[in-house]
Motif scaffolding. Structure first.
Motif, PDB file in Angstrom:
ATOM      1  N   PRO A  59       1.352   3.871  -4.976  1.00  0.00           N
ATOM      2  CA  PRO A  59       2.435   3.110  -4.893  1.00  0.00           C
ATOM      3  C   PRO A  59       2.078   1.805  -4.493  1.00  0.00           C
ATOM      4  O   PRO A  59       1.032   1.488  -3.717  1.00  0.00           O
ATOM      5  CB  PRO A  59       3.454   3.976  -3.682  1.00  0.00           C
ATOM      6  CG  PRO A  59       3.021   5.397  -3.747  1.00  0.00           C
ATOM      7  CD  PRO A  59       1.528   5.248  -4.256  1.00  0.00           C
ATOM      8  N   GLY A  60       2.842   0.939  -5.289  1.00  0.00           N
ATOM      9  CA  GLY A  60       2.405  -0.428  -5.151  1.00  0.00           C
ATOM     10  C   GLY A  60       1.578  -0.982  -5.866  1.00  0.00           C
ATOM     11  O   GLY A  60       1.561  -2.277  -6.240  1.00  0.00           O
ATOM     12  N   GLY A  74       6.339   3.203  -7.693  1.00  0.00           N
ATOM     13  CA  GLY A  74       6.970   3.406  -6.641  1.00  0.00           C
ATOM     14  C   GLY A  74       6.403   4.588  -5.811  1.00  0.00           C
ATOM     15  O   GLY A  74       5.446   5.142  -6.327  1.00  0.00           O
ATOM     16  N   ALA A  75       7.563   5.009  -4.814  1.00  0.00           N
ATOM     17  CA  ALA A  75       7.073   6.223  -4.085  1.00  0.00           C
ATOM     18  C   ALA A  75       6.813   7.642  -4.754  1.00  0.00           C
ATOM     19  O   ALA A  75       5.934   8.268  -4.337  1.00  0.00           O
ATOM     20  CB  ALA A  75       8.136   6.578  -3.270  1.00  0.00           C
ATOM     21  N   HIS A  88      -2.032  -5.368  -6.393  1.00  0.00           N
ATOM     22  CA  HIS A  88      -1.468  -4.131  -5.688  1.00  0.00           C
ATOM     23  C   HIS A  88      -0.140  -4.754  -4.582  1.00  0.00           C
ATOM     24  O   HIS A  88      -0.696  -5.634  -3.777  1.00  0.00           O
ATOM     25  CB  HIS A  88      -2.451  -3.562  -5.179  1.00  0.00           C
ATOM     26  CG  HIS A  88      -3.437  -2.797  -5.874  1.00  0.00           C
ATOM     27  ND1 HIS A  88      -3.257  -1.688  -6.455  1.00  0.00           N
ATOM     28  CD2 HIS A  88      -4.471  -3.412  -6.436  1.00  0.00           C
ATOM     29  CE1 HIS A  88      -4.250  -1.333  -7.264  1.00  0.00           C
ATOM     30  NE2 HIS A  88      -5.144  -2.479  -7.210  1.00  0.00           N
ATOM     31  N   ALA A  91       0.935  -2.595   1.288  1.00  0.00           N
ATOM     32  CA  ALA A  91       1.905  -1.562   1.926  1.00  0.00           C
ATOM     33  C   ALA A  91       3.145  -1.772   2.618  1.00  0.00           C
ATOM     34  O   ALA A  91       4.058  -1.189   2.789  1.00  0.00           O
ATOM     35  CB  ALA A  91       0.856  -0.453   2.662  1.00  0.00           C
ATOM     36  N   ASP A  93       5.136  -4.113   2.429  1.00  0.00           N
ATOM     37  CA  ASP A  93       6.180  -4.728   1.628  1.00  0.00           C
ATOM     38  C   ASP A  93       6.743  -3.422   0.538  1.00  0.00           C
ATOM     39  O   ASP A  93       7.591  -3.822  -0.089  1.00  0.00           O
ATOM     40  CB  ASP A  93       5.867  -5.713   0.922  1.00  0.00           C
ATOM     41  CG  ASP A  93       5.949  -6.773   1.713  1.00  0.00           C
ATOM     42  OD1 ASP A  93       6.271  -6.989   2.933  1.00  0.00           O
ATOM     43  OD2 ASP A  93       5.383  -8.045   1.095  1.00  0.00           O
ATOM     44  N   LEU A  94       6.131  -1.980   0.662  1.00  0.00           N
ATOM     45  CA  LEU A  94       6.854  -1.106  -0.193  1.00  0.00           C
ATOM     46  C   LEU A  94       8.209  -0.894  -0.134  1.00  0.00           C
ATOM     47  O   LEU A  94       9.269  -0.553  -0.621  1.00  0.00           O
ATOM     48  CB  LEU A  94       6.034   0.177   0.160  1.00  0.00           C
ATOM     49  CG  LEU A  94       4.559  -0.209  -0.703  1.00  0.00           C
ATOM     50  CD1 LEU A  94       3.576   1.185  -0.600  1.00  0.00           C
ATOM     51  CD2 LEU A  94       4.725  -0.593  -2.165  1.00  0.00           C
ATOM     52  N   LEU A  97      10.088  -3.095  -1.878  1.00  0.00           N
ATOM     53  CA  LEU A  97      10.363  -2.784  -3.221  1.00  0.00           C
ATOM     54  C   LEU A  97      11.265  -1.435  -3.639  1.00  0.00           C
ATOM     55  O   LEU A  97      11.991  -1.722  -4.623  1.00  0.00           O
ATOM     56  CB  LEU A  97       8.821  -2.172  -3.514  1.00  0.00           C
ATOM     57  CG  LEU A  97       8.417  -1.630  -5.098  1.00  0.00           C
ATOM     58  CD1 LEU A  97       8.626  -2.682  -6.134  1.00  0.00           C
ATOM     59  CD2 LEU A  97       7.441  -1.033  -5.288  1.00  0.00           C
TER      60      LEU A  97
END
Length: 141
Positions: A59-60, A74-75, A88, A91, A93-94, A97
């Protein structure tokens, strides 16, 4: 603004494309989902059009298919991908997103791996403090 670490594969993109990715805004496309946020904006030009081997992704990861429109995984993303990777997302900031809705604008700010790591450690410390504060406020039973 999502912070992102530039890819370790810069030769896949033209210098202009690498600069454009961090300079121009993108818009989350309607066909985005938990697997990936598709972005509409200035297309990113590949330096070389060649078949790539599949490799692990997380993810990312920001992949760029042949059309030049980035996809931020995404997740629920797949575990391997074969598109060139331009960056990338950090993490930390996921969660930002995951909150993007179709039509939302997003920009990317380049950061280094060390800064991304520091930001994540700081967030984890803040969450531990928050959890401790919540435990202290609970009435005894």
């Amino acid at each position: 603004m999502l912070r992102a670490v530039p890819s370790a594969d810069p030769e896949a993109f033209t210098a202009e494309a690498r600069e454009r990715f961090f300079r121009e805004p993108y818009t989350a496309a309607p066909d985005s989902d938990r697997m990936g946020v598709r972005l509409n904006g200035p297309p990113l030009e590949l330096a070389v059009r060649t078949e790539m081997r599949s490799r692990g992704v997380l993810p990312g990861t920001v992949q760029v298919p042949a059309g030049g429109q980035p996809i931020v995984l995404g997740a629920d993303c797949q575990t391997t991908g074969g598109y060139p990777v331009i960056a990338h997302v950090a993490a930390v900031d996921l969660p930002l997103l995951a909150q993007l809705r179709p039509g939302d604008r997003v920009r990317f700010r380049p950061i280094g791996v060390d800064e991304a790591h520091r930001l994540l450690l700081r967030r984890e410390a803040e969450l531990r403090l928050l959890a401790a504060g919540i435990r202290c406020r609970r009435p005894n039973r």
